[in-house]
Design a protein around this motif. Structure first.
Motif, PDB file in Angstrom:
ATOM      1  N   ILE A  17       0.807  -1.195   0.075  1.00  0.00           N
ATOM      2  CA  ILE A  17      -0.216   0.113   0.072  1.00  0.00           C
ATOM      3  C   ILE A  17       0.848   1.422   0.013  1.00  0.00           C
ATOM      4  N   GLY A  18       1.892   1.170   0.645  1.00  0.00           N
ATOM      5  CA  GLY A  18       2.900   2.369   0.993  1.00  0.00           C
ATOM      6  C   GLY A  18       3.492   2.811  -0.644  1.00  0.00           C
ATOM      7  N   LEU A  19       4.025   1.511  -1.065  1.00  0.00           N
ATOM      8  CA  LEU A  19       4.742   1.838  -2.424  1.00  0.00           C
ATOM      9  C   LEU A  19       3.526   2.102  -3.723  1.00  0.00           C
ATOM     10  N   GLY A  20       2.284   1.791  -3.328  1.00  0.00           N
ATOM     11  CA  GLY A  20       1.471   1.929  -4.283  1.00  0.00           C
ATOM     12  C   GLY A  20       0.822   3.176  -4.245  1.00  0.00           C
ATOM     13  N   THR A  21       0.952   3.925  -3.053  1.00  0.00           N
ATOM     14  CA  THR A  21       0.376   5.398  -3.020  1.00  0.00           C
ATOM     15  C   THR A  21       1.326   6.312  -2.822  1.00  0.00           C
ATOM     16  N   SER A 127       2.933   0.982   9.771  1.00  0.00           N
ATOM     17  CA  SER A 127       2.812   2.420   9.549  1.00  0.00           C
ATOM     18  C   SER A 127       3.310   2.742   8.332  1.00  0.00           C
ATOM     19  N   VAL A 128       4.196   1.862   7.448  1.00  0.00           N
ATOM     20  CA  VAL A 128       4.988   2.277   6.183  1.00  0.00           C
ATOM     21  C   VAL A 128       3.598   2.600   5.178  1.00  0.00           C
ATOM     22  N   GLY A 133       6.416   4.995   8.361  1.00  0.00           N
ATOM     23  CA  GLY A 133       7.371   4.231   9.135  1.00  0.00           C
ATOM     24  C   GLY A 133       8.873   4.701   8.899  1.00  0.00           C
ATOM     25  N   THR A 134       9.655   3.763   9.587  1.00  0.00           N
ATOM     26  CA  THR A 134      11.105   3.816   9.268  1.00  0.00           C
ATOM     27  C   THR A 134      11.508   2.480   8.952  1.00  0.00           C
ATOM     28  N   SER A 150      10.613   6.049   0.551  1.00  0.00           N
ATOM     29  CA  SER A 150       9.293   6.600   0.004  1.00  0.00           C
ATOM     30  C   SER A 150       8.460   6.162   1.009  1.00  0.00           C
ATOM     31  N   LEU A 151       8.581   5.007   1.782  1.00  0.00           N
ATOM     32  CA  LEU A 151       7.533   4.784   2.813  1.00  0.00           C
ATOM     33  C   LEU A 151       7.718   5.449   4.073  1.00  0.00           C
ATOM     34  N   GLY A 152       8.612   6.307   4.127  1.00  0.00           N
ATOM     35  CA  GLY A 152       8.587   7.178   5.462  1.00  0.00           C
ATOM     36  C   GLY A 152      10.150   7.611   5.790  1.00  0.00           C
ATOM     37  N   GLY A 153      10.948   6.556   5.598  1.00  0.00           N
ATOM     38  CA  GLY A 153      12.450   6.633   6.121  1.00  0.00           C
ATOM     39  C   GLY A 153      13.109   5.428   6.093  1.00  0.00           C
TER      40      GLY A 153
END
Length: 270
Positions: A17-21, A127-128, A133-134, A150-153
């Motif tokens: 989801i994180g990579l897709g958005t 949380s990614v 997320g980290t 790209s997912l937060g860190g």
């Protein structure tokens, strides 16, 4: 970039989801190829992004590899060897990222016949999915660092030993929620309506976390936040009271126990 997931549980779904958005101009996932298991999570991803971006494999995981460049391994530790033994990796194409907590880099290289430079371990929290997320990554990789930022860190670890030690705070997610519950329950016991108690506690800790995030790049940032507490004030007194009760020492012992378990040196119990 085409991304595959062998195993699709909570963490895998969050990464997808994180990579897709992501809004990062440096990360563009053309297509996701994911394991059917778990069925509810793979079906949810398909519903969210559509068949033009998501393909759900049947029982056989090899088609996932055949159609992907970057592979995330997200199976249970006891399943890892069995799953990898049935897969054929392309040493010139595939990059493997294992989220199996007990996996070792040399073991992954042996099981996949991939070059060591294409085999990595990663740790992250759900949380990614919202780019908050980290991630922990070993060994370092400029390509994967860009993807995971790209997912937060992303914190790139020089060795597996450093990654293992950095994993410890992530293992305190549950205790953090337990503290929130404790605060809520105490307020309710004092007569505060449960809805107000839950809302106030969650929002208050969110504000506290944002202050900490703003200082996290500074090695002395957390020390400064403590020093900012009013001398003789209630927050300073709370720190002293908890110190007298050895709460921080108890946290140290709990973290030591987690580390022993992750290193295979003990049960983790204190």
């Amino acid at each position: 970039m085409k991304v595959g997931f062998v195993g699709f549980g909570t963490i895998a779904q969050a990464i997808a989801i994180g990579l897709g958005t992501t809004s990062s101009p440096d990360v563009n996932v053309e297509h996701f190829h994911v394991s059917q298991r778990s069925a509810s999570k793979s079906a949810s991803l398909l519903s969210q992004f559509g068949a033009s971006r998501v393909t759900v494999a049947a029982e056989d995981n090899q088609p996932i590899l055949d159609s992907s460049d970057l592979i995330f391994l997200c199976v249970l530790p006891e399943q890892m060897e069995s799953v990898l033994s049935k897969l054929t990796f392309d040493p010139d194409r595939h990059t493997l990222v294992s989220l199996v907590s007990t996996s070792k880099l040399d073991q992954l290289v042996s099981l996949t016949s991939l070059p060591a430079s294409r085999v990595h371990k990663m740790i992250c929290l759900p949380s990614v999915a919202t780019h908050d997320g980290t991630c922990l990554l070993v060994p370092p990789s400029p390509f994967l660092n860009t993807v995971l930022e790209s997912l937060g860190g992303c914190v790139q670890c020089a060795t597996e030993d450093i990654m293992t030690k950095l994993m410890i705070p992530a293992c305190l997610m549950g205790p953090y929620y337990a503290i929130l519950k404790n605060n809520r329950d105490w307020l309710v016991k004092m007569g505060v309506p449960v809805e107000d108690a839950s809302y106030f506690v969650g929002r208050t800790y969110l504000g506290i976390a944002k202050d900490a995030e703003a200082k996290c790049r500074d090695p002395k940032g957390f020390d400064d936040l403590i020093e900012e507490q009013t001398p003789g004030g209630i927050n300073e007194q709370s720190i002293k009271n908890l110190d007298k009760l050895n709460v921080f020492g108890a946290y140290d012992k709990a973290m030591d126990g987690i580390l022993e378990r992750l290193q295979g040196k003990g049960s983790g119990d204190v």
